[in-house]
Design a protein around this motif. Sequence first.
Motif, PDB file in Angstrom:
ATOM      1  N   TRP A  10      58.975 -36.309  21.970  1.00  0.00           N
ATOM      2  CA  TRP A  10      59.061 -36.694  20.565  1.00  0.00           C
ATOM      3  C   TRP A  10      58.814 -35.478  19.692  1.00  0.00           C
ATOM      4  N   THR A  11      59.622 -35.328  18.665  1.00  0.00           N
ATOM      5  CA  THR A  11      59.393 -34.315  17.641  1.00  0.00           C
ATOM      6  C   THR A  11      59.679 -34.943  16.281  1.00  0.00           C
ATOM      7  N   LEU A  12      59.027 -34.440  15.272  1.00  0.00           N
ATOM      8  CA  LEU A  12      59.235 -34.930  13.918  1.00  0.00           C
ATOM      9  C   LEU A  12      60.540 -34.366  13.371  1.00  0.00           C
ATOM     10  N   HIS A  13      61.343 -35.223  12.743  1.00  0.00           N
ATOM     11  CA  HIS A  13      62.610 -34.810  12.156  1.00  0.00           C
ATOM     12  C   HIS A  13      62.354 -33.681  11.136  1.00  0.00           C
ATOM     13  N   PRO A  14      63.186 -32.645  11.124  1.00  0.00           N
ATOM     14  CA  PRO A  14      62.969 -31.498  10.221  1.00  0.00           C
ATOM     15  C   PRO A  14      62.859 -31.884   8.745  1.00  0.00           C
TER      16      PRO A  14
END
Length: 147
Positions: A10-14
Amino acid sequence: MNVTPAQPPWTLHPQLESDTVAVGDLPLSRLLLANDANYTWLLLVPRRAGASDIIDLSDADQIELATEIARVSRALKAVTRCDKLNVAALGNVVPQLHVHIIARRRDDPAWPKPVWGAVPARDYDFSERERLVEALRGAIWVENDGK
């Protein structure tokens, strides 16, 4: 033997990364504060890769998200003493699942209409933002025994 491909991390949307500041992590979601001092505007982003709609979450995660929405909403109302809370999961611009929780006041720049595009975003004064973040953290985590 069936091998399920590994889910990407999971990564936070830019866009969310650039438009917000982190408040903290709840069991499921990252809590963010929008960089717009016109409204106290929080976002809950479930840390589940690939989720774009609430139905993309497991049943257990859907229940946890509802619990987190209620918890954050109660804290936001207590901290801001707002007239109304707006809660929405739209995702038309940013596809990553996120839930907006916005404290509304009868004298805010958009009342009673939606906040999106009503007026240009206004930057927080650094110390004002830090006081708000600390108050929210206290209302969300300290009053819930750090959970």
